[in-house]
Design a protein around this motif. Structure first.
Motif, mmCIF file in Angstrom:
data_model
loop_
_atom_site.group_PDB
_atom_site.id
_atom_site.type_symbol
_atom_site.label_atom_id
_atom_site.label_comp_id
_atom_site.label_asym_id
_atom_site.label_seq_id
_atom_site.Cartn_x
_atom_site.Cartn_y
_atom_site.Cartn_z
ATOM 1 N N GLU A 62 -1.498 17.322 8.403
ATOM 2 C CA GLU A 62 -0.048 17.398 8.575
ATOM 3 C C GLU A 62 0.512 16.240 9.385
ATOM 4 N N ASN A 63 -0.327 15.515 10.105
ATOM 5 C CA ASN A 63 0.147 14.343 10.840
ATOM 6 C C ASN A 63 0.576 13.206 9.909
ATOM 7 N N TYR A 64 0.272 13.320 8.611
ATOM 8 C CA TYR A 64 0.717 12.333 7.620
ATOM 9 C C TYR A 64 1.816 12.880 6.696
ATOM 10 N N CYS A 65 2.324 14.047 7.006
ATOM 11 C CA CYS A 65 3.408 14.649 6.221
ATOM 12 C C CYS A 65 4.666 13.789 6.339
ATOM 13 N N GLU A 66 5.382 13.615 5.224
ATOM 14 C CA GLU A 66 6.604 12.813 5.236
ATOM 15 C C GLU A 66 7.708 13.487 6.052
ATOM 16 N N LYS A 67 7.595 14.792 6.274
ATOM 17 C CA LYS A 67 8.573 15.524 7.080
ATOM 18 C C LYS A 67 8.005 15.880 8.452
ATOM 19 N N PHE A 68 7.041 15.086 8.873
ATOM 20 C CA PHE A 68 6.420 15.214 10.199
ATOM 21 C C PHE A 68 7.490 15.229 11.295
ATOM 22 N N VAL A 69 7.345 16.137 12.254
ATOM 23 C CA VAL A 69 8.261 16.225 13.387
ATOM 24 C C VAL A 69 7.482 15.962 14.667
ATOM 25 N N SER A 70 7.906 14.961 15.429
ATOM 26 C CA SER A 70 7.224 14.632 16.678
ATOM 27 C C SER A 70 7.833 15.407 17.841
ATOM 28 N N VAL A 71 7.061 15.548 18.892
ATOM 29 C CA VAL A 71 7.461 16.374 20.025
ATOM 30 C C VAL A 71 8.657 15.805 20.781
ATOM 31 N N TYR A 72 8.923 14.513 20.593
ATOM 32 C CA TYR A 72 10.167 13.954 21.125
ATOM 33 C C TYR A 72 10.694 12.868 20.196
ATOM 34 N N ASN A 73 11.994 12.558 20.359
ATOM 35 C CA ASN A 73 12.657 11.540 19.546
ATOM 36 C C ASN A 73 12.600 11.859 18.055
ATOM 37 N N SER A 74 12.776 13.132 17.729
ATOM 38 C CA SER A 74 12.740 13.563 16.343
ATOM 39 C C SER A 74 13.742 14.701 16.152
ATOM 40 N N ILE A 75 13.892 15.135 14.908
ATOM 41 C CA ILE A 75 14.805 16.221 14.586
ATOM 42 C C ILE A 75 13.988 17.416 14.096
ATOM 43 N N PHE A 76 14.138 18.553 14.761
ATOM 44 C CA PHE A 76 13.357 19.735 14.428
ATOM 45 C C PHE A 76 13.950 20.434 13.209
ATOM 46 N N TRP A 77 13.232 21.458 12.739
ATOM 47 C CA TRP A 77 13.647 22.199 11.546
ATOM 48 C C TRP A 77 15.075 22.737 11.673
ATOM 49 N N ASP A 78 15.465 23.141 12.885
ATOM 50 C CA ASP A 78 16.783 23.759 13.072
ATOM 51 C C ASP A 78 17.900 22.738 13.279
ATOM 52 N N GLY A 79 17.572 21.459 13.168
ATOM 53 C CA GLY A 79 18.576 20.420 13.340
ATOM 54 C C GLY A 79 18.725 19.919 14.754
ATOM 55 N N GLY A 80 18.025 20.522 15.696
ATOM 56 C CA GLY A 80 18.109 20.091 17.084
ATOM 57 C C GLY A 80 17.193 18.924 17.379
ATOM 58 N N ILE A 81 17.546 18.151 18.387
ATOM 59 C CA ILE A 81 16.730 17.031 18.815
ATOM 60 C C ILE A 81 15.509 17.549 19.571
ATOM 61 N N THR A 82 14.384 16.861 19.441
ATOM 62 C CA THR A 82 13.184 17.250 20.185
ATOM 63 C C THR A 82 13.088 16.447 21.471
ATOM 64 N N TYR A 83 12.685 17.143 22.523
ATOM 65 C CA TYR A 83 12.492 16.536 23.835
ATOM 66 C C TYR A 83 11.062 16.798 24.284
ATOM 67 N N GLY A 84 10.436 15.797 24.907
ATOM 68 C CA GLY A 84 9.018 15.859 25.216
ATOM 69 C C GLY A 84 8.637 16.490 26.529
ATOM 70 N N GLY A 85 7.457 16.103 26.982
ATOM 71 C CA GLY A 85 6.798 16.782 28.089
ATOM 72 C C GLY A 85 7.206 16.377 29.478
ATOM 73 N N TYR A 86 8.099 15.379 29.614
ATOM 74 C CA TYR A 86 8.620 15.077 30.944
ATOM 75 C C TYR A 86 9.710 16.108 31.241
ATOM 76 N N SER A 87 9.314 17.357 31.287
ATOM 77 C CA SER A 87 10.242 18.475 31.444
ATOM 78 C C SER A 87 9.454 19.694 31.916
ATOM 79 N N THR A 88 10.162 20.726 32.299
ATOM 80 C CA THR A 88 9.514 21.881 32.911
ATOM 81 C C THR A 88 9.081 22.954 31.932
#
Length: 363
Positions: A115-141
């Motif tokens: 799945e890391n080569y999926c064309e609809k791959f979603v990264s943990v940050y700087n990406s758009i999730f399934w629900d349309g929201g922006i993804t934010y990474g691990g520099y968070s609580t």
């Protein structure tokens, strides 16, 4: 690029640390995460690895950064909530999340555990999730993640030193496995670049019984390579005589270098049918002479992180053999200083952000 509109279920207020422009400076930032869904787990983040990829994104080096941007893709912590359809995790479990938090689940890559080569791959940050929201990474609580992209962390591995395995570890593990280095012993392998990725490649290579040569531009790293990490040989790549002596001597080279460089000298070190695996991500194209490739019947291939199945396999292996990253702990107020040092390659060998401030290690 501006962030998309948040969906209505993004109601949980979270503290994070974000870059807001190409200066890359990280400052506190309060934002919203989604509620825990039926297939989700909510994770209290304890530690997050830091790497050059985070710096590249924070500074928009690849021209695709979405601000505000919260980096971090080597995340470890504890589960605090579990969705009603989640049966393989429970509250209190020690878990990890890497770069992948979403994919289409239906394509040939997803159905074959790639799945890391999926064309609809979603990264943990700087990406758009399934629900349309922006993804934010691990520099968070806190993080809410679909359980299918969450890793069980071995109970015997400390969460700070094992966090980099989720990124740096799998980045080198996957191409080594793909090149069949875990099926036979006694190969001669090279590791180009001695940093967060390179030092773990050495550890994997030695556990699997291979002869490991470190290829570096820094003579000062020889002592660490041999005495601390157990490398068998060390070559300064700017020493032409030493490089000529080792021509056609290696079966495989792991190229972890994240700055522009020529592949020619490394290709010459490979035996006929040897493989050069590229896992570094320079912001500018590297020089790629073709003749060493043709005359040695050599292969150059790329690799990006690894699948969730591979990460779990690697993590279980690391638990069995007690393989950990060598780290420096970074406190929240030292993030920007750590970024400066990352750009200078001044880290031994991986920075890990202490999100809660409770680590017994010191920066």
């Amino acid at each position: 690029m501006a962030p998309p509109m948040l969906t209505s279920n993004h109601t949980q207020t979270v503290t994070g640390w974000a870059a807001h422009d190409p200066s890359g400076k990280i400052t506190p930032y309060t934002f919203k995460r989604r509620e825990n869904g039926i297939s989700d787990v909510t994770i209290k983040i304890l530690y997050c690895g830091m790497c050059r990829t985070d710096v590249h994104f924070a500074k928009n080096d690849w021209s695709d950064s979405i601000y505000p941007l919260i980096p971090g893709y080597e995340i470890t912590g504890m589960i605090e909530k579990v969705g009603s359809k989640v049966s393989n995790f429970k509250i209190g479990d020690r878990v990890g999340v890497g770069f992948t938090i979403g994919s289409c689940l239906e394509c040939e890559h997803c159905t074959s555990s790639q799945e890391n080569y999926c064309e609809k791959f979603v990264s943990v940050y700087n990406s758009i999730f399934w629900d349309g929201g922006i993804t934010y990474g691990g520099y968070s609580t806190m993080l809410v993640a679909d359980h299918r992209y969450v890793i069980h962390m071995p109970n015997n591995l400390p969460l700070d030193r094992s966090a980099p395995l989720l990124g740096a570890g799998i980045t080198v593990y996957s191409p080594m496995k793909d090149s069949h280095l875990f099926e036979t012993r006694g190969k001669r392998i090279g590791v180009a670049g001695l940093g967060g990725l390179g030092h773990l490649a050495i550890k994997f290579g030695k556990v699997y019984g291979h002869h490991v040569t470190v290829l570096s531009t820094s003579p000062s790293k020889e002592k660490d390579a041999k005495e601390l990490l157990g490398a068998d040989d060390f070559v300064v790549v700017t020493n032409e005589d030493k490089m000529k002596m080792r021509k056609r001597s290696l079966d495989f080279i792991m190229d972890t270098i994240s700055t522009k460089h020529s592949l020619g000298p490394y290709l010459e070190l490979l035996k006929v049918n040897g493989t050069l695996a590229m896992v570094g991500a320079p912001s500018k194209p590297s020089d790629f002479p073709i003749l060493p490739l043709i005359y040695g019947k050599r292969t150059v291939k790329g690799s990006i992180i690894g699948s969730i199945k591979e990460i779990q396999e690697m993590m279980d292996f690391c638990g069995k053999h007690y393989i950990l990253s060598d780290i420096e702990i970074v406190s929240i107020d030292k993030i920007n200083e750590a970024f400066d040092r990352l750009e200078k390659n001044d880290v031994k060998f991986r920075f890990v952000l202490d999100v809660t401030g409770k680590s017994k290690l010191e920066y």
